[in-house]
Design an enzyme around this catalytic site. Structure first.
Site, PDB file in Angstrom:
ATOM      1  N   GLU A   1       2.268   1.781  -3.436  1.00 39.12           N
ATOM      2  CA  GLU A   1       1.213   2.326  -4.297  1.00 39.12           C
ATOM      3  C   GLU A   1       1.119   3.845  -4.140  1.00 39.12           C
ATOM      4  O   GLU A   1       1.046   4.590  -5.123  1.00 39.12           O
ATOM      5  CB  GLU A   1      -0.117   1.671  -3.949  1.00 39.12           C
ATOM      6  CG  GLU A   1      -1.330   2.285  -4.626  1.00 39.12           C
ATOM      7  CD  GLU A   1      -2.509   2.445  -3.690  1.00 39.12           C
ATOM      8  OE1 GLU A   1      -3.086   3.555  -3.665  1.00 39.12           O
ATOM      9  OE2 GLU A   1      -2.857   1.477  -2.998  1.00 39.12           O
ATOM     10  N   HIS A   2       1.110   4.319  -2.910  1.00 37.92           N
ATOM     11  CA  HIS A   2       1.064   5.762  -2.655  1.00 37.92           C
ATOM     12  C   HIS A   2       2.278   6.476  -3.248  1.00 37.92           C
ATOM     13  O   HIS A   2       2.159   7.525  -3.881  1.00 37.92           O
ATOM     14  CB  HIS A   2       1.012   6.028  -1.150  1.00 37.92           C
ATOM     15  CG  HIS A   2      -0.357   6.011  -0.578  1.00 37.92           C
ATOM     16  ND1 HIS A   2      -0.900   7.073   0.105  1.00 37.92           N
ATOM     17  CD2 HIS A   2      -1.326   5.046  -0.578  1.00 37.92           C
ATOM     18  CE1 HIS A   2      -2.126   6.789   0.510  1.00 37.92           C
ATOM     19  NE2 HIS A   2      -2.403   5.543   0.111  1.00 37.92           N
TER      20      HIS A   2
ATOM     21  N   GLU B   1      -4.404   7.981   7.678  1.00 39.12           N
ATOM     22  CA  GLU B   1      -5.389   7.057   7.109  1.00 39.12           C
ATOM     23  C   GLU B   1      -5.651   5.903   8.067  1.00 39.12           C
ATOM     24  O   GLU B   1      -6.805   5.490   8.280  1.00 39.12           O
ATOM     25  CB  GLU B   1      -4.875   6.543   5.763  1.00 39.12           C
ATOM     26  CG  GLU B   1      -5.864   5.723   4.971  1.00 39.12           C
ATOM     27  CD  GLU B   1      -5.310   5.270   3.629  1.00 39.12           C
ATOM     28  OE1 GLU B   1      -6.053   4.579   2.897  1.00 39.12           O
ATOM     29  OE2 GLU B   1      -4.147   5.583   3.306  1.00 39.12           O
TER      30      GLU B   1
ATOM     31  N   HIS C   1       0.828  -1.204   0.000  1.00 39.30           N
ATOM     32  CA  HIS C   1       0.000   0.000   0.000  1.00 39.30           C
ATOM     33  C   HIS C   1       0.863   1.255   0.000  1.00 39.30           C
ATOM     34  O   HIS C   1       0.561   2.231  -0.698  1.00 39.30           O
ATOM     35  CB  HIS C   1      -0.918  -0.021   1.227  1.00 39.30           C
ATOM     36  CG  HIS C   1      -1.756   1.198   1.385  1.00 39.30           C
ATOM     37  ND1 HIS C   1      -1.512   2.142   2.363  1.00 39.30           N
ATOM     38  CD2 HIS C   1      -2.833   1.645   0.685  1.00 39.30           C
ATOM     39  CE1 HIS C   1      -2.402   3.107   2.274  1.00 39.30           C
ATOM     40  NE2 HIS C   1      -3.216   2.839   1.271  1.00 39.30           N
TER      41      HIS C   1
END
Length: 423
Positions: free
Chosen positions: A50-51, A127, A47
């Site tokens: 991906e960011h 997040e 993740h």
């Protein structure tokens, strides 16, 4: 549909669906690596990568990436799941080369600059913190932990504050270089697209990428169990789940039909019994998802603290009924109609179509024609649904998660555990 498939010499699979009636194109690259491919110390790194793909490359700074795609009216996005990481774009058909070149750049040439990395680390930590304020997110994470303890499927896709807090640029480069190779990637596109042109551009951009075999994760081991969050919210959220067929099993389609008639719509058993007749909650729904080696059938609902025990009793009784009695012809027919309508309507969206094709290719190694999908749904009958319910409910241990009930949650969980032992 006009399906096309090409495999480059390095192993990259390119698939497309030509939709001549639209002016736009959706395309993306799906990588066969996600949260379930991570070691415990790597939880959340897929993740994070991906960011960071949008935070700068050897050719572009972060702002230049978004300005260039928006200059032609397009947009970029990405997503990390349990078994894939995807990078995709939407834009007009004439600008496909722009999107493809940017996608190749952010995937193959990220630099993970220090200032951007620290900024994005804080974004992801925020997040993660936001999920801790959401009973719905908390209960879903707890359910995965109960169903698949001490393994990647039971850990959060976002990672934890501890793991995210220590990832370095070197960690990301090492993970990406080990997993991002042509043999584990699918380039999928749908819309008003010329397949030959897509292949030509893709070969120029991705042809030099090394090949390699997909990394196969360790088989999932479903366990089941109970998890509780002691935090109190205005409403308590509960998820009850059982192991169900994987994406590759024939019974996967019976599970989809069962989900539809059990908790899939306003005419479903749970909506009628729990909401319409008893008024126990605003919304209750079921889902049946599958990976290549496992799957789960879940029921999710939220209600007041004083009505949670009653809601659980009603759902349990409906589960028991489903295992012993045939569903009515009408509810099977409605569930199948809803499922087929959803499949067919998704074909009208280039974005949904590109994702559907990519997932089919990664999961099955081939594209599944829509007619075949419809045929598999149509073949499900009432007895298959009952047997599927029996397999799911009687054949696996309950996974149960509760969040938001505060101190009252302990007695609710104790009752569930006692019932499970007696069962």
């Amino acid at each position: 549909m006009h399906l096309n498939e090409t495999r480059l010499p390095n192993g990259l699979t390119i698939i497309s669906d030509h939709m001549p009636h639209v002016e736009r194109v959706a395309l993306g690259v799906w990588v066969a690596t996600g949260a379930r491919h991570e070691a415990a110390s790597e939880t959340g790194i897929s993740h994070f990568i991906e960011h960071m793909a949008f935070k700068g490359t050897a050719r572009r700074k972060a702002r230049e990436i978004v300005e260039e795609i928006e200059e032609v009216g397009g947009d970029l996005n990405a997503a990390t799941s349990l078994d894939t990481t995807a990078f995709y774009a939407r834009l007009l058909k004439s600008d496909l080369p722009v999107a493809l070149e940017i996608l190749a750049d952010i995937m193959l040439n990220p630099t993970y600059p220090g200032e951007e990395l620290e900024r994005e680390r804080n974004v992801i930590l925020q997040e993660i913190a936001a999920t801790r304020d959401s009973p719905e997110e908390i209960v879903l994470d707890l359910l995965q932990e109960a169903a698949y303890p001490r393994q990647p499927l039971g850990r959060p896709i976002l990672g934890t504050a501890r793991t995210v807090g220590r990832f370095s640029a070197e960690d990301m480069h090492r993970f990406r270089e080990a997993r991002y190779h042509a043999g584990g990637m699918v380039l999928s596109a749908a819309g008003n697209i010329d397949h030959a042109a897509l292949v030509r551009h893709a070969e120029a951009l991705f042809g030099g990428l090394r090949g390699g075999k997909r990394v196969v994760p360790k088989p999932a081991k479903y366990a089941g169990g109970v998890r509780l969050s002691s935090r109190r919210f205005e409403q308590a959220h509960v998820v009850m789940g059982y192991q169900s067929p994987s994406f590759r099993e024939p019974d996967f389609y019976a599970a989809q039909v069962f989900s539809g008639l059990f908790g899939g719509g306003m005419s479903s058993r749970l909506f009628q019994e729990v909401r319409e007749k008893r008024g126990l909650c605003y919304a209750i729904y079921s889902s049946a998802w599958g990976l290549g080696d496992t799957g789960m059938f879940n029921i999710h609902a939220a209600t007041g603290h004083d009505t949670m025990s009653t809601l659980i009793d009603v759902v349990t009784a409906e589960f028991d009924k489903a295992t012993t009695t045939l569903p009515e012809a009408g509810e099977v027919r409605r569930a199948k109609a809803q499922l087929k309508a959803g499949l067919l309507m998704s074909l009208e969206s280039p974005v949904a179509r590109a994702e559907q094709m990519a997932r089919q290719m990664l999961a099955l190694g081939r594209l599944m024609p829509t007619a075949e999908l419809i045929e598999k749904v149509d073949a499900v009958d009432a007895e298959q649904v009952r047997r599927l319910a029996e397999r799911v409910v009687a054949g696996s241990k309950l996974s149960f998660a509760l969040a938001g009930a505060g101190k009252a949650g302990r007695s609710i969980v104790d009752n569930v555990e006692q019932r499970a032992v007696r069962h």
